[in-house]
Design an enzyme around this catalytic site. Structure first.
Site, PDB file in Angstrom:
ATOM      1  N   GLY A   1    -111.012  58.418  52.113  1.00  0.00           N
ATOM      2  CA  GLY A   1    -109.941  58.632  51.327  1.00  0.00           C
ATOM      3  C   GLY A   1    -108.640  58.066  51.641  1.00  0.00           C
ATOM      4  O   GLY A   1    -108.023  57.492  50.986  1.00  0.00           O
ATOM      5  N   THR A   2    -108.474  58.039  53.113  1.00  0.00           N
ATOM      6  CA  THR A   2    -107.103  57.376  53.602  1.00  0.00           C
ATOM      7  C   THR A   2    -107.162  55.986  53.235  1.00  0.00           C
ATOM      8  O   THR A   2    -106.111  55.485  52.833  1.00  0.00           O
ATOM      9  CB  THR A   2    -107.058  57.647  55.124  1.00  0.00           C
ATOM     10  OG1 THR A   2    -107.060  59.064  55.271  1.00  0.00           O
ATOM     11  CG2 THR A   2    -105.966  57.032  55.592  1.00  0.00           C
TER      12      THR A   2
ATOM     13  N   GLN B   1    -110.097  65.582  46.878  1.00  0.00           N
ATOM     14  CA  GLN B   1    -110.437  67.289  46.761  1.00  0.00           C
ATOM     15  C   GLN B   1    -111.153  67.664  45.296  1.00  0.00           C
ATOM     16  O   GLN B   1    -111.418  68.705  45.108  1.00  0.00           O
ATOM     17  CB  GLN B   1    -109.193  67.977  47.241  1.00  0.00           C
ATOM     18  CG  GLN B   1    -108.702  67.912  48.560  1.00  0.00           C
ATOM     19  CD  GLN B   1    -109.636  68.364  49.386  1.00  0.00           C
ATOM     20  OE1 GLN B   1    -110.683  69.291  49.142  1.00  0.00           O
ATOM     21  NE2 GLN B   1    -109.222  68.171  50.749  1.00  0.00           N
TER      22      GLN B   1
ATOM     23  N   THR C   1    -118.906  44.693  57.462  1.00  0.00           N
ATOM     24  CA  THR C   1    -120.379  44.988  57.342  1.00  0.00           C
ATOM     25  C   THR C   1    -120.448  46.531  56.686  1.00  0.00           C
ATOM     26  O   THR C   1    -119.993  47.360  57.290  1.00  0.00           O
ATOM     27  CB  THR C   1    -121.100  44.771  58.787  1.00  0.00           C
ATOM     28  OG1 THR C   1    -121.102  43.639  59.104  1.00  0.00           O
ATOM     29  CG2 THR C   1    -122.659  45.246  58.542  1.00  0.00           C
TER      30      THR C   1
ATOM     31  N   HIS D   1    -117.034  63.174  52.955  1.00  0.00           N
ATOM     32  CA  HIS D   1    -117.079  64.399  53.788  1.00  0.00           C
ATOM     33  C   HIS D   1    -116.319  65.748  53.435  1.00  0.00           C
ATOM     34  O   HIS D   1    -116.587  66.675  53.856  1.00  0.00           O
ATOM     35  CB  HIS D   1    -116.577  63.970  55.269  1.00  0.00           C
ATOM     36  CG  HIS D   1    -115.088  64.089  55.472  1.00  0.00           C
ATOM     37  ND1 HIS D   1    -114.305  64.994  55.856  1.00  0.00           N
ATOM     38  CD2 HIS D   1    -114.195  63.069  55.085  1.00  0.00           C
ATOM     39  CE1 HIS D   1    -112.845  64.767  56.053  1.00  0.00           C
ATOM     40  NE2 HIS D   1    -112.888  63.464  55.468  1.00  0.00           N
TER      41      HIS D   1
ATOM     42  N   ASN E   1    -105.007  69.580  47.846  1.00  0.00           N
ATOM     43  CA  ASN E   1    -106.000  70.178  49.009  1.00  0.00           C
ATOM     44  C   ASN E   1    -105.580  71.351  49.575  1.00  0.00           C
ATOM     45  O   ASN E   1    -106.443  72.031  50.254  1.00  0.00           O
ATOM     46  CB  ASN E   1    -105.851  68.849  50.023  1.00  0.00           C
ATOM     47  CG  ASN E   1    -104.513  68.374  50.293  1.00  0.00           C
ATOM     48  OD1 ASN E   1    -103.573  67.887  49.472  1.00  0.00           O
ATOM     49  ND2 ASN E   1    -104.157  68.386  51.695  1.00  0.00           N
TER      50      ASN E   1
ATOM     51  N   SER F   1    -113.933  60.622  49.038  1.00  0.00           N
ATOM     52  CA  SER F   1    -114.172  60.661  50.332  1.00  0.00           C
ATOM     53  C   SER F   1    -115.762  61.477  50.589  1.00  0.00           C
ATOM     54  O   SER F   1    -115.707  62.633  49.986  1.00  0.00           O
ATOM     55  CB  SER F   1    -113.113  61.279  50.976  1.00  0.00           C
ATOM     56  OG  SER F   1    -113.582  61.343  52.450  1.00  0.00           O
TER      57      SER F   1
ATOM     58  N   CYS G   1     -99.680  70.668  61.179  1.00  0.00           N
ATOM     59  CA  CYS G   1     -98.939  70.889  62.679  1.00  0.00           C
ATOM     60  C   CYS G   1     -98.622  69.240  62.924  1.00  0.00           C
ATOM     61  O   CYS G   1     -99.443  68.372  62.966  1.00  0.00           O
ATOM     62  CB  CYS G   1    -100.036  71.185  63.626  1.00  0.00           C
ATOM     63  SG  CYS G   1     -99.326  72.096  65.160  1.00  0.00           S
TER      64      CYS G   1
END
Ligand SMILES: Cc1ncc(COP(=O)(O)O)c(C=O)c1O
Length: 385
Positions: A66-67, A170, A228, A192, A142, A190, A321
């Site tokens: 995603g980033t 999300q 790759t 994950h 998110n 993304s 944080c």
């Protein structure tokens, strides 16, 4: 309860990936048999992702997640003098990319949400200038799960001839994605966040969109992303996407929404609580099936996170944080919450595999933890006068 941070692989995803680390370890660019096996796997995965997005195979670009997708959409498309419209509730992958671009002569308008967390498409329309080149809006937030009106924004982009990117990290797997219907030029996901592996993702890039790769080197991904191919990761992403399409069709996601609704209704029975992501009528706005963001008065969200962790519940606050200091969530602050309430908010985000027993456990331990923390905080307040 922290699926929006990340999700575990589904067993089928792991099994699909396994051969591509060992016996089929080839480089997809090699001509020999090993290379051909890897290339076939990547091609097949691309077909699955094209089905997932409803686009052509050639419009799918594999990347690291995603980033990278978010960064590429902004940094790869915008030039000095261009104007960007995004929202103040985006993920830092968008906000920080916009900040970087500001140093290179790209101005950004950050559209604020309504108190419900919804972006008003009219506010996007009002922000348009002659030099606006890109609109970037997330599909699902998110922190609150609020689903943004991307089809309406897509129409505005089409009518005004502006490129449109969607951060769907999300939303993917929780709502059906159809890039043709939405009318976007770019869309990032993304693996994950949808029970696939970390460090891999994909982008829809509409044919003819002049996007420049952030990475240069080999001619991989039709020169749109050098490096790759992460063959096992790509296979895992595609398997997760295939399973996500099934889950959207077979009632799994509807069931997940019911489970979330039950959890939310019961938590909101605790006095001094409220929902982040509700309209003026107090009813929730349209949200991703798995997410609920709730404030708890008279306690610190971080203390509740720790108390729940000790009871076997992994959850996140609505706050992020930064360098040791707990900043209240920029999303909740943008929705108009005060700092205290923003700090006292928790994000419940369920895995697709969540069960009644998981929810029951949370409902068993949460009221007690809240009561305990409130008792301590009233004692502390008394002591401090
Ligand atoms: C809305 C949103 N966009 C982008 C990202 C970044 O994705 P990745 O972790 O794949 O880099 C996240 C991850 O938390 C996210 O929630």
């Amino acid at each position: 309860m922290d699926a929006n941070a990340t999700t575990p692989l589904l067993p089928e995803v792991f099994e699909a990936m396994r051969p591509y680390w060992m016996e089929h370890f080839g480089n997809a660019s090699s001509i020999h048999l090993h290379g051909q096996q890897a290339r076939t796997a990547v091609d097949r995965a691309r077909e699955t992702m094209a089905e997932f997005f409803n686009c052509h195979d050639a419009e799918v670009v594999f990347n690291s997640g995603g980033t990278e997708g978010d960064n590429t959409a902004l940094i790869g498309l915008l030039h000095p003098g261009d104007h960007l419209i995004t929202t103040s509730i985006e993920h830092s992958a968008i906000l920080e990319a916009a900040r970087r671009l500001a140093q290179h002569g790209v101005e950004t308008t950050f559209v604020a949400p309504q108190p419900s967390g919804l972006i008003n498409p009219t506010d996007i329309l009002r922000a348009i200038r002659p030099e606006t080149r890109l609109i970037s809006v997330m599909l699902a937030n998110n922190e609150t799960g609020v689903l943004q009106p991307v089809e309406e924004i897509g129409k505005i982009a089409a009518d005004t001839g502006i490129f449109f990117h969607i951060d769907a990290v999300q939303g993917a797997g929780k709502v059906k994605i159809d890039v043709r219907k939405i009318g976007c030029h770019l869309l990032s996901i993304s693996a994950h966040k949808m029970h696939g592996p970390k460090g891999v993702g994909a982008m829809f890039v509409r044919r003819g969109t002049p996007i420049e790769s952030l990475l240069v080197g080999g001619s991989h991904e039709r020169r749109r992303r050098a490096g790759t191919e992460n063959v096992a990761g790509i296979v895992g992403l595609a398997k997760a996407a295939e399973l996500a399409m099934h889950s959207l069709a077979d009632g799994t996601i509807e069931h997940l929404a019911k489970l979330r609704d039950h959890l939310e209704t019961e938590i909101l029975r605790i006095p001094g609580t409220g929902l982040n992501g509700a309209g003026a009528d107090g009813k929730p706005v349209v949200r991703a099936a798995n997410t609920s963001n709730i404030w708890f008065d008279h306690l610190e969200g971080e203390a509740l996170v720790i108390a729940l962790d000790l009871k076997g519940v992994a959850i996140s606050g609505g706050s992020a944080c930064h360098s040791g200091a707990t900043e209240p969530s920029h999303v909740l602050m943008a929705m108009g919450l005060d700092k205290t309430r923003a700090r006292a908010s928790l994000r419940f985000s369920l895995l697709k595999t969540a069960t009644d027993a998981d929810v029951d456990h949370v409902l068993r331990v949460l009221p007690e933890a809240v009561e305990h923390l409130r008792a301590i905080s009233s004692v502390a307040t008394g002591t401090l006068g």
